[in-house]
Enzyme design. Structure first.
Site, PDB file in Angstrom:
ATOM      1  N   ILE A   1      15.262  -1.928  -2.487  1.00 36.26           N
ATOM      2  CA  ILE A   1      16.042  -3.012  -3.417  1.00 36.26           C
ATOM      3  C   ILE A   1      15.815  -4.331  -2.247  1.00 36.26           C
ATOM      4  CG2 ILE A   1      18.713  -3.886  -2.570  1.00 36.26           C
ATOM      5  CD1 ILE A   1      19.228  -3.682  -5.762  1.00 36.26           C
TER       6      ILE A   1
ATOM      7  N   VAL B   1      24.085  -1.764   1.518  1.00 34.00           N
ATOM      8  CA  VAL B   1      23.208  -2.227   0.081  1.00 34.00           C
ATOM      9  C   VAL B   1      23.001  -3.797   0.688  1.00 34.00           C
ATOM     10  CG1 VAL B   1      23.809  -2.468  -1.880  1.00 34.00           C
ATOM     11  CG2 VAL B   1      21.606  -2.844  -1.383  1.00 34.00           C
ATOM     12  N   ASP B   2      24.861  -3.509   0.657  1.00 38.43           N
ATOM     13  CA  ASP B   2      24.699  -5.372   1.214  1.00 38.43           C
ATOM     14  C   ASP B   2      24.273  -6.294   2.309  1.00 38.43           C
ATOM     15  OD1 ASP B   2      26.031  -8.188   1.333  1.00 38.43           O
ATOM     16  OD2 ASP B   2      28.467  -6.778   1.507  1.00 38.43           O
TER      17      ASP B   2
ATOM     18  N   SER C   1      29.314   0.339  -6.319  1.00 36.78           N
ATOM     19  CA  SER C   1      30.427   1.052  -6.383  1.00 36.78           C
ATOM     20  C   SER C   1      30.759   2.201  -5.648  1.00 36.78           C
ATOM     21  CB  SER C   1      31.659   0.201  -7.214  1.00 36.78           C
ATOM     22  OG  SER C   1      32.341  -0.349  -7.055  1.00 36.78           O
ATOM     23  N   THR C   2      29.123   2.726  -5.470  1.00 38.01           N
ATOM     24  CA  THR C   2      28.942   4.572  -5.493  1.00 38.01           C
ATOM     25  C   THR C   2      29.176   4.953  -3.834  1.00 38.01           C
ATOM     26  OG1 THR C   2      26.804   4.818  -6.340  1.00 38.01           O
ATOM     27  CG2 THR C   2      28.192   5.100  -7.386  1.00 38.01           C
ATOM     28  N   GLY C   3      28.946   3.812  -2.764  1.00 39.58           N
ATOM     29  CA  GLY C   3      28.639   4.057  -1.433  1.00 39.58           C
ATOM     30  C   GLY C   3      29.902   4.653  -0.729  1.00 39.58           C
TER      31      GLY C   3
ATOM     32  N   TYR D   1      32.469   2.249  -1.170  1.00 36.41           N
ATOM     33  CA  TYR D   1      33.533   1.707  -2.297  1.00 36.41           C
ATOM     34  C   TYR D   1      33.827   3.411  -3.833  1.00 36.41           C
ATOM     35  CZ  TYR D   1      34.315  -3.203  -1.662  1.00 36.41           C
ATOM     36  OH  TYR D   1      34.131  -4.089  -0.882  1.00 36.41           O
TER      37      TYR D   1
HETATM   38  N1  AR6 Z   1      18.725  -0.098  -1.595  1.00 40.80           N
HETATM   39  C1  AR6 Z   1      19.087   0.009  -2.822  1.00 40.80           C
HETATM   40  N2  AR6 Z   1      20.160   0.595  -2.571  1.00 40.80           N
HETATM   41  C2  AR6 Z   1      20.713   0.881  -1.317  1.00 40.80           C
HETATM   42  C3  AR6 Z   1      20.078   0.451  -0.501  1.00 40.80           C
HETATM   43  C4  AR6 Z   1      18.672  -0.970  -0.829  1.00 40.80           C
HETATM   44  N3  AR6 Z   1      18.681  -0.619   0.546  1.00 40.80           N
HETATM   45  N4  AR6 Z   1      21.067   0.762   0.977  1.00 40.80           N
HETATM   46  C5  AR6 Z   1      21.789   1.605   0.694  1.00 40.80           C
HETATM   47  N5  AR6 Z   1      22.187   1.443  -1.258  1.00 40.80           N
HETATM   48  P1  AR6 Z   1      27.347   0.416  -1.298  1.00 40.80           P
HETATM   49  P2  AR6 Z   1      29.746  -0.131  -2.567  1.00 40.80           P
HETATM   50  C6  AR6 Z   1      22.515   2.283  -2.106  1.00 40.80           C
HETATM   51  O1  AR6 Z   1      28.073   1.251  -0.004  1.00 40.80           O
HETATM   52  O2  AR6 Z   1      29.867   1.402  -2.421  1.00 40.80           O
HETATM   53  C7  AR6 Z   1      29.509  -3.035   1.904  1.00 40.80           C
HETATM   54  O3  AR6 Z   1      29.787  -2.901   2.941  1.00 40.80           O
HETATM   55  C8  AR6 Z   1      23.985   3.346  -2.179  1.00 40.80           C
HETATM   56  O4  AR6 Z   1      23.113   4.386  -1.374  1.00 40.80           O
HETATM   57  O5  AR6 Z   1      26.307  -0.291  -0.269  1.00 40.80           O
HETATM   58  O6  AR6 Z   1      29.682  -1.123  -3.855  1.00 40.80           O
HETATM   59  C9  AR6 Z   1      29.858  -3.634   1.559  1.00 40.80           C
HETATM   60  O7  AR6 Z   1      29.988  -5.281   1.619  1.00 40.80           O
HETATM   61  C10 AR6 Z   1      24.434   3.471  -2.805  1.00 40.80           C
HETATM   62  O8  AR6 Z   1      24.017   4.701  -3.592  1.00 40.80           O
HETATM   63  O9  AR6 Z   1      28.245  -0.493  -1.678  1.00 40.80           O
HETATM   64  C11 AR6 Z   1      31.466  -3.400   0.790  1.00 40.80           C
HETATM   65  O10 AR6 Z   1      32.475  -3.967   1.437  1.00 40.80           O
HETATM   66  C12 AR6 Z   1      24.855   2.254  -4.193  1.00 40.80           C
HETATM   67  O11 AR6 Z   1      23.222   1.112  -2.914  1.00 40.80           O
HETATM   68  C13 AR6 Z   1      31.043  -2.295   0.258  1.00 40.80           C
HETATM   69  O12 AR6 Z   1      29.910  -1.783   0.996  1.00 40.80           O
HETATM   70  C14 AR6 Z   1      25.865   1.207  -3.243  1.00 40.80           C
HETATM   71  O13 AR6 Z   1      26.668   1.838  -1.370  1.00 40.80           O
HETATM   72  C15 AR6 Z   1      30.289  -2.277  -1.067  1.00 40.80           C
HETATM   73  O14 AR6 Z   1      30.435  -0.421  -2.156  1.00 40.80           O
END
Ligand code: AR6
Length: 173
Positions: free
Chosen positions: A15, A37-38, A121-123, A125
């Protein structure tokens, strides 16, 4: 007018590379960065985004805030906070829908016409993606049907497996 169907698309990708007006970040309520992703967004976008997040001071679960996009191709980042999944009986579905809806309301309020979402939320969280995907798709479709100012929404899924689950949610067999 185009239907909401043609204004929604799903791709596999990173993204941080999305050439849209705003990308959505799956942040936490401190807005001070993290993994997933953050972390990728702050790494690619540079320190200006974190500086703006510090000024904003935080974000409730289910809400969203806007910053500039720093060095990203996107002009803005909309930071939203999804729920941590704790079994499903703790308002997780409502809070997840709210994260998508509030992100789009922030887009509308700031003349953002094209928006890319990750799978919120699917990573870290822990929200089961087969349950999260229909909420994500359904909430975005509902919003698009009422808001012609949003030209399109793109889901950018990080893996082929995640993309397949979202495709299935968008076009159930
Ligand atoms: N592009 C698109 N999707 C991505 C990317 C990217 N570059 N990198 C990861 N994903 P998560 P959450 C996907 O854990 O579950 C953070 O530490 C990943 O594979 O990023 O909402 C925040 O600071 C997954 O499918 O977010 C919070 O503390 C999706 O993004 C916490 O994680 C979401 O995974 C939020 O957790």
């Amino acid at each position: 007018m185009e239907t909401e169907q043609s204004r929604l698309d799903l791709i596999r990708g990173d993204i941080t590379e999305a050439a849209v007006d705003a990308i959505v970040n799956a942040a936490n309520s401190t807005l001070l960065g993290g993994g997933g992703v953050d972390g990728a967004i702050h790494r690619a976008g540079g320190p200006q985004i974190l500086a703006e997040c510090r000024k904003i001071g935080g974000c409730e679960i289910g809400d969203a805030v806007l910053t500039g996009g720093g060095n990203l191709p996107a002009r803005y980042v909309i930071h939203t906070v999804g729920p941590i999944y704790r079994g499903g009986q703790n308002h997780e579905a409502d809070l997840l829908a709210s994260a998508y809806r509030r992100s789009l309301e922030v887009a509308s309020d700031n003349r953002v016409a094209t928006v890319a979402f990750p799978s919120i939320s699917t990573g870290a969280y822990g929200y089961p993606i087969d349950q999260a995907a229909p909420i994500a798709i359904g909430t975005v479709r509902q919003y698009l049907s009422q808001h012609p100012e949003i030209v399109f929404v793109r889901f950018v899924l990080f893996s082929e497996a995640d993309l397949a689950i979202y495709r299935n949610a968008a076009n159930p067999v």
